[in-house]
Design a protein around this motif. Structure first.
Motif, PDB file in Angstrom:
ATOM      1  N   LEU A   1       0.856  -1.250   0.128  1.00  0.00           N
ATOM      2  CA  LEU A   1       0.169   0.073  -0.097  1.00  0.00           C
ATOM      3  C   LEU A   1       0.981   1.247   0.103  1.00  0.00           C
ATOM      4  O   LEU A   1       1.802   1.347   0.784  1.00  0.00           O
ATOM      5  CB  LEU A   1      -0.983  -0.245   1.208  1.00  0.00           C
ATOM      6  N   ILE A   2       0.524   2.015  -0.902  1.00  0.00           N
ATOM      7  CA  ILE A   2       1.488   3.596  -0.907  1.00  0.00           C
ATOM      8  C   ILE A   2       0.912   4.407   0.094  1.00  0.00           C
ATOM      9  O   ILE A   2      -0.487   4.491   0.586  1.00  0.00           O
ATOM     10  CB  ILE A   2       0.951   4.312  -2.317  1.00  0.00           C
ATOM     11  N   ASP A   3       1.945   4.807   1.011  1.00  0.00           N
ATOM     12  CA  ASP A   3       1.691   5.603   2.153  1.00  0.00           C
ATOM     13  C   ASP A   3       1.595   6.916   1.739  1.00  0.00           C
ATOM     14  O   ASP A   3       2.774   7.795   1.942  1.00  0.00           O
ATOM     15  CB  ASP A   3       2.740   5.639   3.181  1.00  0.00           C
ATOM     16  N   LEU A   4       0.450   7.403   1.257  1.00  0.00           N
ATOM     17  CA  LEU A   4       0.386   8.967   0.583  1.00  0.00           C
ATOM     18  C   LEU A   4       0.485  10.175   1.529  1.00  0.00           C
ATOM     19  O   LEU A   4       0.484  11.087   1.386  1.00  0.00           O
ATOM     20  CB  LEU A   4      -0.905   8.751  -0.164  1.00  0.00           C
ATOM     21  N   ASP A   5       0.237   9.499   2.827  1.00  0.00           N
ATOM     22  CA  ASP A   5       0.381  10.745   3.945  1.00  0.00           C
ATOM     23  C   ASP A   5       1.903  11.148   4.397  1.00  0.00           C
ATOM     24  O   ASP A   5       2.116  12.145   4.971  1.00  0.00           O
ATOM     25  CB  ASP A   5      -0.338   9.994   5.303  1.00  0.00           C
ATOM     26  N   ASN A   6       2.836  10.511   3.872  1.00  0.00           N
ATOM     27  CA  ASN A   6       4.142  10.733   4.088  1.00  0.00           C
ATOM     28  C   ASN A   6       4.942  10.527   2.864  1.00  0.00           C
ATOM     29  O   ASN A   6       5.687   9.453   2.464  1.00  0.00           O
ATOM     30  CB  ASN A   6       4.747   9.583   5.194  1.00  0.00           C
ATOM     31  N   TYR A  10       9.227  -3.735   1.918  1.00  0.00           N
ATOM     32  CA  TYR A  10       9.113  -2.279   1.415  1.00  0.00           C
ATOM     33  C   TYR A  10       9.283  -2.068   0.087  1.00  0.00           C
ATOM     34  O   TYR A  10      10.076  -2.936  -0.611  1.00  0.00           O
ATOM     35  CB  TYR A  10       9.768  -1.385   2.413  1.00  0.00           C
ATOM     36  N   ALA A  11       8.796  -0.959  -0.500  1.00  0.00           N
ATOM     37  CA  ALA A  11       9.193  -0.502  -1.796  1.00  0.00           C
ATOM     38  C   ALA A  11       8.804   0.884  -2.034  1.00  0.00           C
ATOM     39  O   ALA A  11       8.543   1.465  -0.867  1.00  0.00           O
ATOM     40  CB  ALA A  11       8.155  -1.364  -2.963  1.00  0.00           C
ATOM     41  N   LEU A  12       9.380   1.557  -3.001  1.00  0.00           N
ATOM     42  CA  LEU A  12       9.146   2.686  -3.246  1.00  0.00           C
ATOM     43  C   LEU A  12       8.392   3.118  -4.383  1.00  0.00           C
ATOM     44  O   LEU A  12       8.421   2.229  -5.564  1.00  0.00           O
ATOM     45  CB  LEU A  12      10.424   3.705  -3.370  1.00  0.00           C
ATOM     46  N   VAL A  13       7.596   4.206  -4.630  1.00  0.00           N
ATOM     47  CA  VAL A  13       6.991   4.508  -5.863  1.00  0.00           C
ATOM     48  C   VAL A  13       7.470   6.006  -6.410  1.00  0.00           C
ATOM     49  O   VAL A  13       7.348   6.672  -5.613  1.00  0.00           O
ATOM     50  CB  VAL A  13       5.338   4.349  -5.750  1.00  0.00           C
ATOM     51  N   LEU A  14       7.733   5.940  -7.379  1.00  0.00           N
ATOM     52  CA  LEU A  14       8.332   7.310  -8.095  1.00  0.00           C
ATOM     53  C   LEU A  14       7.076   7.706  -8.838  1.00  0.00           C
ATOM     54  O   LEU A  14       6.599   7.191  -9.965  1.00  0.00           O
ATOM     55  CB  LEU A  14       9.336   7.137  -9.115  1.00  0.00           C
ATOM     56  N   PHE A  15       6.534   8.885  -8.473  1.00  0.00           N
ATOM     57  CA  PHE A  15       5.337   9.641  -9.035  1.00  0.00           C
ATOM     58  C   PHE A  15       6.031  10.696  -9.985  1.00  0.00           C
ATOM     59  O   PHE A  15       6.810  11.624  -9.666  1.00  0.00           O
ATOM     60  CB  PHE A  15       4.461  10.184  -8.321  1.00  0.00           C
ATOM     61  N   GLY A  16       5.430  11.044 -11.010  1.00  0.00           N
ATOM     62  CA  GLY A  16       5.761  12.245 -11.974  1.00  0.00           C
ATOM     63  C   GLY A  16       4.766  12.103 -12.955  1.00  0.00           C
ATOM     64  O   GLY A  16       3.781  12.313 -12.822  1.00  0.00           O
ATOM     65  N   ASP A  17       5.301  11.697 -14.012  1.00  0.00           N
ATOM     66  CA  ASP A  17       4.499  11.381 -15.155  1.00  0.00           C
ATOM     67  C   ASP A  17       3.745  10.234 -15.184  1.00  0.00           C
ATOM     68  O   ASP A  17       2.536  10.115 -15.349  1.00  0.00           O
ATOM     69  CB  ASP A  17       5.382  11.213 -16.315  1.00  0.00           C
ATOM     70  N   SER A  18       4.168   9.372 -14.364  1.00  0.00           N
ATOM     71  CA  SER A  18       3.487   8.177 -14.066  1.00  0.00           C
ATOM     72  C   SER A  18       3.844   7.348 -12.902  1.00  0.00           C
ATOM     73  O   SER A  18       4.981   7.868 -12.239  1.00  0.00           O
ATOM     74  CB  SER A  18       3.652   7.041 -15.226  1.00  0.00           C
ATOM     75  N   GLY A  19       3.303   6.315 -12.196  1.00  0.00           N
ATOM     76  CA  GLY A  19       3.926   5.663 -11.148  1.00  0.00           C
ATOM     77  C   GLY A  19       4.618   4.447 -11.268  1.00  0.00           C
ATOM     78  O   GLY A  19       4.353   3.748 -12.188  1.00  0.00           O
TER      79      GLY A  19
END
Length: 129
Positions: free
Chosen positions: A79-84, A110-119
Motif C-alpha cells: 500500500l502506498i503511504d500517501l500521507d508521508n 517495503y518498496a518505493l513508488v516514483l510519481f511524476g509522469d506516471s507511477g
C-alpha cells in the motif's frame, strides 16, 4: 414576426457557429515517461534514519513529458503511504534524489513508488531499525 425566444436561439446558434470556426492553436504532443527505479533494488537493506540516493533511469526520456515534477512515497505491505512523502518537487529528469529512511517497523516487503509522469514501483527491499 420573431419572438424573443426565436431571436435568442438564432443569436446563440450564430455565436456558437463563430466559436467553433475559430482556429485552434496546435498543441504539442506530450508523452508519458515511466523511468525504472534502479536503487533500491531487490536485496537492498536500509537502516531507519540513514540517507540514501534513490536512483532511476532517465535514458530514453521523451522530449515533451506530461509531468516532470517528481514525488517519492514509501510502499508498505503493498500500500502506498500517501500521507508521508519521502521526497517531492524534484525534476523527474534528475535521475536521483536523496531521502531519509523513515522510522518504520522492520520488514522485508517495503518498496518505493516514483510519481511524476506516471507511477513506477521499485522491487521490494528491507528496512531494519
Amino acid at each position: 414576426m420573431m419572438t424573443p425566444f426565436t431571436t435568442f436561439i438564432i443569436t446563440f446558434l450564430s455565436l456558437f457557429a463563430m466559436a467553433i470556426s475559430l482556429p485552434v492553436a496546435r498543441l504539442q504532443a506530450r508523452d508519458v515517461f515511466v523511468p525504472p527505479i534502479l536503487y533500491p533494488h531487490a536485496g537492498t537493506i536500509w537502516k531507519v534514519g540513514n540517507h540514501h540516493n534513490v536512483t532511476w533511469d532517465t535514458a530514453g526520456a521523451p522530449v515533451n513529458i506530461t509531468n516532470s515534477i517528481g514525488h517519492i512515497y514509501l510502499v508498505v505491505h503493498g500500500l502506498i503511504d500517501l500521507d508521508n512523502e519521502l521526497a517531492g518537487g524534484f525534476n523527474i529528469l534528475d535521475g536521483r534524489v536523496v531521502i531519509q529512511v523513515p522510522d518504520v517497523a522492520p520488514a522485508d516487503d517495503y518498496a518505493l513508488v516514483l510519481f511524476g509522469d506516471s507511477g513506477n514501483f521499485s522491487p521490494n527491499f528491507t528496512i531494519t531499525d
